[in-house]
Design an enzyme around this catalytic site. Structure first.
Site, short mmCIF file in Angstrom:
data_model
loop_
_atom_site.label_atom_id
_atom_site.label_comp_id
_atom_site.label_asym_id
_atom_site.label_seq_id
_atom_site.Cartn_x
_atom_site.Cartn_y
_atom_site.Cartn_z
N SER A 167 0.83 -1.20 0.00
CA SER A 167 0.00 0.00 0.00
C SER A 167 0.87 1.26 0.00
O SER A 167 1.76 1.41 -0.84
CB SER A 167 -0.94 -0.05 1.20
OG SER A 167 -1.97 0.89 1.10
N ASP B 82 -5.57 -4.03 -2.00
CA ASP B 82 -4.60 -3.60 -1.00
C ASP B 82 -3.79 -4.76 -0.41
O ASP B 82 -4.35 -5.70 0.15
CB ASP B 82 -5.38 -2.88 0.10
CG ASP B 82 -4.52 -2.45 1.27
OD1 ASP B 82 -3.29 -2.41 1.13
OD2 ASP B 82 -5.09 -2.15 2.33
#
Length: 284
Positions: A39, A160
């Protein structure tokens, strides 16, 4: 410097702390042979590996107040809170140019963690094999469930990387790194609590049931990772850098003053720990 990795946690705009630490590293010309991030950690690492001092500040602080970067207007228009096209296309290609050549030529191994929507399992991509597609992969790793659409790549739908592997220390160790420096975006006392939106998450995840399952138990996974990191630190295998002061910054923070404070804290913490960090890196 051999068999030592740099592990970067995500956290949305809390990642400006990581950016501050990495800025200090660049000032000291300190680069690790192996870098892994998920991320926001992966995003901050890209500018670090392209040797672009100050770029993370320009992208994540100067532009944070731009509604194209993060806003609920983005959600209304495109079903994403972060403007992913703006962040991963307009910014690197026009507004704050990303040095692709230096990044691709850098000797450091760079790994990005993502989550497969179909299986709920982690999928890792390396710069060595997917170099030209790194920004797309970072985009996938930064696509938060329900706040951004999944990214199609490698015949997969990806989200993610922090969902299933929030602090990828075990992957770094599996890849042969005996020692690891871990940059975290939350203070030492932090422990993740079970989401109050558990039933809503389960409902929203009907199309991606594996993601729903992971999200329901994510707090347990995260806290177990913290326990593992602490054990590895006590064994002398891990060096942790994390906020020494709890500055309340959210994933979608738009208050520039708070972002600057967190960035500068990253630089100050790195400076304070620099001597101990060198001992950790170079002692046999």
């Amino acid at each position: 410097m051999k068999n030592i990795g740099l592990v970067l946690e995500g956290g949305g705009l809390r990642g400006v702390y990581t950016a501050g630490v990495l800025e200090f590293f660049m000032e000291k010309d300190l680069y690790f042979p192996y870098v892994i991030g998920v991320s926001a950690g992966a995003g901050m690492a890209a500018s670090y590996l392209s040797r672009q001092k100050g770029r993370n500040w320009k992208v994540n602080i100067d532009l944070a107040i731009d509604p194209r970067y993060v806003s609920f207007r983005n959600w209304i228009r495109n079903k994403e809170v972060f403007g992913m096209d703006f962040i991963f296309d307009e910014i690197p290609n026009q507004l704050v140019p990303f040095d692709y050549d230096t990044f691709l030529k850098a000797e450091e191994h760079f790994i990005i963690g993502t989550t497969d929507c179909e299986t709920g399992e982690p999928v890792y991509y390396s710069k060595d094999e997917h170099g030209e597609h790194m920004l797309k992969i970072i985009r996938a790793s930064s696509s938060l469930p329900f706040l951004a659409p999944s990214v199609e790549y490698d015949n997969r739908k990806l989200l993610d990387g922090g969902i299933i592997d929030p602090i990828p220390i075990r992957k770094a160790q599996k890849d042969g790194n005996i020692k690891n420096v871990v940059i975290m975006t939350k203070p030492p006392h932090y422990r993740k609590k079970k989401s109050k939106l558990s039933m809503m998450l389960k409902y929203l995840s009907k199309k991606q049931p594996k993601i729903g399952e992971v999200l329901l138990t994510r707090h347990t996974l995260y806290n177990e990772t913290l326990q593992y990191l602490q054990a590895e630190k006590e064994r002398g295998n891990v060096f942790i850098i994390q906020p020494s002061v709890d500055i309340p910054v959210s994933r979608i923070e738009r208050n520039q003053e708070k972002l600057i404070q967190l960035y500068e804290l990253g630089m100050k913490d790195a400076e304070k720990l620099y001597q101990d960090l060198n001992l950790f890196i170079f002692q046999k």
